[in-house]
Design an enzyme around this catalytic site. Structure first.
Site, PDB file in Angstrom:
ATOM      1  N   GLU A 105       4.349  13.348  -4.611  1.00 49.35           N
ATOM      2  CA  GLU A 105       3.609  13.280  -3.338  1.00 49.35           C
ATOM      3  C   GLU A 105       4.321  14.154  -2.305  1.00 49.35           C
ATOM      4  O   GLU A 105       5.493  13.956  -2.006  1.00 49.35           O
ATOM      5  CB  GLU A 105       3.555  11.837  -2.834  1.00 49.35           C
ATOM      6  CG  GLU A 105       2.708  11.715  -1.579  1.00 49.35           C
ATOM      7  CD  GLU A 105       2.688  10.305  -1.009  1.00 49.35           C
ATOM      8  OE1 GLU A 105       3.756   9.669  -0.942  1.00 49.35           O
ATOM      9  OE2 GLU A 105       1.598   9.856  -0.612  1.00 49.35           O
ATOM     10  N   GLU A 125       0.886  -1.176   0.000  1.00 46.82           N
ATOM     11  CA  GLU A 125       0.000   0.000   0.000  1.00 46.82           C
ATOM     12  C   GLU A 125       0.913   1.212   0.000  1.00 46.82           C
ATOM     13  O   GLU A 125       1.524   1.532   1.022  1.00 46.82           O
ATOM     14  CB  GLU A 125      -0.894  -0.009   1.242  1.00 46.82           C
ATOM     15  CG  GLU A 125      -1.786  -1.233   1.366  1.00 46.82           C
ATOM     16  CD  GLU A 125      -2.838  -1.319   0.280  1.00 46.82           C
ATOM     17  OE1 GLU A 125      -3.144  -0.292  -0.349  1.00 46.82           O
ATOM     18  OE2 GLU A 125      -3.345  -2.424   0.036  1.00 46.82           O
TER      19      GLU A 125
END
Ligand code: NAD
Length: 543
Positions: free
Chosen positions: A434, A301
Site C-alpha cells: 500500500e 478497518e
C-alpha cells in the site's frame, strides 16, 4: 520495454517529467499567504479557537476542553506552506484515564440510561445539521491541516448520509425480542450498549472517521473516547465541540490527542470495552495484540491495495474518469483506492493513454483554491514515502507513463503529481504494497482466470471494481474477488452497505445496520412459557 502512450494528446506529456504544480502566486498568492499567516497558534482558526488559545487545553472531557497532564507538544504543520498551524499537548496515560473515567461516568448516569433511542436520534441529527452549517469552516481547517482541497472537503466525506443511515438503523432495530426454541423453551434476547468505545482514527477521512466511531456508538447508548491521528486532532476538537453544542451530555464524547503511545494507553485501559480502529494494517496488528489479553471487542478497518479489473469489452471512456477519481482523489490517500488496475492486454494502450490524459488534467496545488483537484500529501514522511515508491517502481523496471518527483525547488509544500506506472509485474513491490499516494499501477492480463488470480494475489482485501459493458459478466467476475466490497462500473461505497475488509484489511464491518449492530452486545434470558406468553400479549415480537 517501457512503451509510453501513443496518442497525440498524451505523447506530449507521457514522460517522467511531472505535471506543473500550481503553487500560490500573483494576487491569489498574496491573499493566500496573508490568510495562511493567521494559522499561527496565537491566531487560531475559529473552530479550533477554544483549543489552541492555550496549547495545554487539548484534552476534551466532560463536554469541554481542559488542560492536559502532558508537557510534550505536537505541532500541526500546514502541508501547503510548511508553516505551523497550531500545537497541542500530547495526551498522557493520566489524560487517557481521566477521559475514560469521564466516559464511564456519563454512560452510567441515570439520565443517559433513561434516554430513548429517539432522543439519541435527535441528538445526532442536530449534530448533522451543525456539521452542515460549519462545512465551509471545516473544509478550510482540513485544507490548512491536511491539504484536502476545499471543493471536496465541503462534503465532509459524506458525513450527513452516514448519520441518516445510522439513525435509520437505530430506529429499525428492536432492543428486545423473543425467540422460540424448537425444544419448547423461549429466550428473551436483549441488546445492550457494548460499553466505553475507544475510537482510534487516521487523518485521511476527517469528520467521516469521527462520525463512523461516534454516531453508531452514541445511538447504541455507549460513550466514546477518540484518539485522533496527530495531524487530525483539530478536526476531532471541532467535532467534539459540535457534539456539546448539539446537546450531547458531558462525557459522552471525549478526545485525547496524541501519538501511538497515547493510543496504546487507551486500548489497554481496563475501562474500555471496544476498540474501533481505522488505520494501517501494521498498527491494527499492534492494537489487536494489546487488546487481546482482556478480550476487548475489536473493529479494525485497515489498509488496502484494491484491484480494478478492466474487462476486454469495457467502455474505457467511462472507466478512466472513475479510475482517476479512485486514485487521485485525496491525492491517493484513500484506503479504498483502486491502485492496481488490471487490464486485458488487448486494451492496455487505450487504457494507459486515457489514464495519462486524466492524470494530466489534475490541477495540483493550493487546496484552498477552488480550481485545485489535488492538494499536497499530509506530511513530509508521507511525501518521502511516496517518492521512494516512485523510485522503487523505476528500479523494478515498470514504465512510468506519467508523473514523477516534483522538480527540486526551494518552494514549499509536500506535493507529488499523479503518476501512472504501466507494464507492472503483479509481484512487484509497487503492485503489492500500500503506497497511500497518487500512484496507480497498471498490470496486463491475457485471460479472465489470470486477472482474478492477480486480483486475489494480495495480502489485502478491502475493496475492488470490475468494468465491463456486460454488467452480468462484471458481477460474475466480481463474485470471484476475495474482498469486502466490489463496485460494478463505479467507485462507490453505499452508506447502507456493510463496509470492511477481509484478510489483512481488517475485522468487522462499519456502515449499514451491521455497523450499528457492532456497538451492541446481545444478552439472552431463558424464560418460562407463561412469561413468554405474557410478554407477547404485551406486544413483544418474535425475531
Ligand atoms: P496509522 O496506523 O499510522 O495511525 C492510525 C492511528 O493509530 C493514529 O491515530 C495513530 O496515532 C494511532 N496509533 C499508532 N500506533 C498505535 C498503537 N500502537 N496503539 C494505538 N494507536 C496507535 O495510520 P494513518 O497513517 O493515520 O492512516 C493511513 C492508514 O489508514 C492506511 O493504511 C489506510 O489504508 C488506513 N485507512 C483505512 C481505512 C479503512 O476504512 N479500512 C480508512 C482510512 C484509512
Amino acid at each position: 520495454m517501457c512503451r509510453v502512450p501513443t496518442s497525440r494528446s498524451t505523447r506530449r506529456s507521457a514522460t517522467s517529467a511531472p505535471p506543473r504544480i500550481r503553487r500560490p502566486s500573483g494576487r491569489r498568492s498574496n491573499r493566500y499567504w496573508r490568510r495562511s499567516r493567521s494559522n499561527s497558534p496565537t491566531e487560531p482558526h475559529r473552530i479550533g479557537a477554544n483549543n489552541v488559545k492555550s496549547t495545554r487545553d487539548s484534552v476534551f472531557l466532560d463536554g469541554r476542553p481542559t488542560a492536559s497532564a502532558g508537557t510534550a507538544q505536537f505541532t500541526v504543520v500546514n502541508p501547503t506552506t510548511e508553516e505551523p498551524y497550531g500545537n497541542y499537548a500530547i495526551g498522557t496515560a493520566e489524560d487517557v484515564d481521566r477521559a475514560v473515567t469521564s466516559a464511564r461516568r456519563a454512560m452510567a448516569a441515570a439520565s443517559w440510561q433513561r434516554t430513548e433511542v429517539e432522543e439519541r436520534c435527535d441528538l445526532v441529527l442536530r449534530l448533522r445539521d451543525l456539521l452542515a452549517q460549519e462545512a465551509a469552516e471545516l473544509a478550510e481547517l482540513h485544507a490548512r491541516t491536511l491539504g484536502t482541497p476545499v471543493t471536496t472537503g465541503r462534503h465532509l466525506g459524506g458525513a450527513a448520509g452516514l448519520i441518516d443511515m445510522f439513525v435509520d438503523s437505530a430506529r429499525r432495530s428492536p432492543w428486545e425480542f423473543l425467540r422460540a426454541d424448537p425444544g419448547g423453551r423461549t429466550t428473551l434476547v436483549t441488546r445492550q450498549p457494548v460499553g466505553v468505545v475507544a475510537g482510534i482514527l487516521p487523518w485521511n477521512t476527517p469528520i467521516r472517521s469521527e462520525v463512523k466511531k461516534v454516531v453508531p456508538a452514541v445511538l447504541a447508548g455507549c460513550a466514546v473516547v477518540l484518539k485522533p491521528s496527530p495531524e487530525g486532532a483539530f478536526t476531532s476538537f471541532a467535532f467534539a465541540e459540535l457534539c456539546t453544542k448539539a446537546g450531547f451530555p458531558p462525557g459522552i464524547v471525549n478526545v485525547v490527542p496524541g501519538d501511538g503511545a497515547t493510543g496504546e494507553a487507551l486500548v489497554r485501559h481496563p475501562g474500555v470495552t471496544k476498540v474501533a480502529f481505522t488505520g494501517s494494517t501494521a498498527t491494527g496488528s499492534r492494537i489487536a495484540a494489546a487488546a487481546s489479553p482482556a478480550f476487548k471487542r475489536l473493529q479494525l478497518e485497515l489498509g488496502g491495495k484494491s484491484a480494478a479489473i478492466v474487462l476486454d469489452d469495457a467502455d474505457i471512456g467511462r472507466a478512466a474518469p472513475i479510475l482517476s477519481r479512485a486514485n487521485w482523489g485525496n491525492s491517493g490517500q484513500m484506503c479504498v483506492s483502486l491502485s492496481r488496475v488490471l487490464v486485458s492486454r488487448s486494451r492496455r494502450s487505450e487504457l494507459v493513454d486515457a489514464l495519462v490524459e486524466h492524470a494530466q488534467r489534475q490541477v495540483v496545488g493550493d487546496p484552498r483554491d477552488a480550481a485545485t483537484t489535488m492538494g499536497p500529501l499530509v506530511n513530509r514522511t508521507q511525501r518521502d514515502r511516496v517518492l521512494d515508491y516512485l523510485q522503487t517502481g523505476i528500479d523494478e523496471g515498470a514504465c512510468l507513463a506519467t508523473g514523477g518527483a516534483p522538480a527540486p525547488t526551494s518552494e514549499r509544500g509536500w506535493f507529488v503529481p499523479p503518476a501512472v506506472f504501466a507494464d507492472v509485474q503483479p509481484t512487484a513491490r509497487i503492485a503489492q504494497e500500500e503506497i497511500f499516494g497518487p500512484i496507480v499501477t497498471v498490470i496486463g492480463y491475457d485471460s479472465l482466470d489470470e486477472a482474478v488470480a492477480i486480483a486475489n494475489d494480495s495480502p489485502y482485501g478491502l475493496h475492488g471494481a470490475v468494468y465491463s459493458t456486460d454488467e452480468q459478466r462484471a458481477l460474475d467476475v466480481a463474485r470471484r474477488i476475495h474482498s469486502g466490497s466490489v463496485a460494478i462500473n463505479e467507485f462507490y461505497l453505499a452508506p447502507s452497505a456493510p463496509f470492511g475488509g477481509v484478510k489483512q484489511s481488517g475485522i468487522g464491518r462499519e456502515h449499514g445496520p451491521e455497523g450499528y449492530d457492532s456497538f451492541l452486545e446481545y444478552v439472552s434470558y431463558d424464560i418460562p412459557a407463561a412469561l413468554a406468553t405474557s410478554l407477547r400479549a404485551h406486544g413483544l415480537r418474535d425475531g
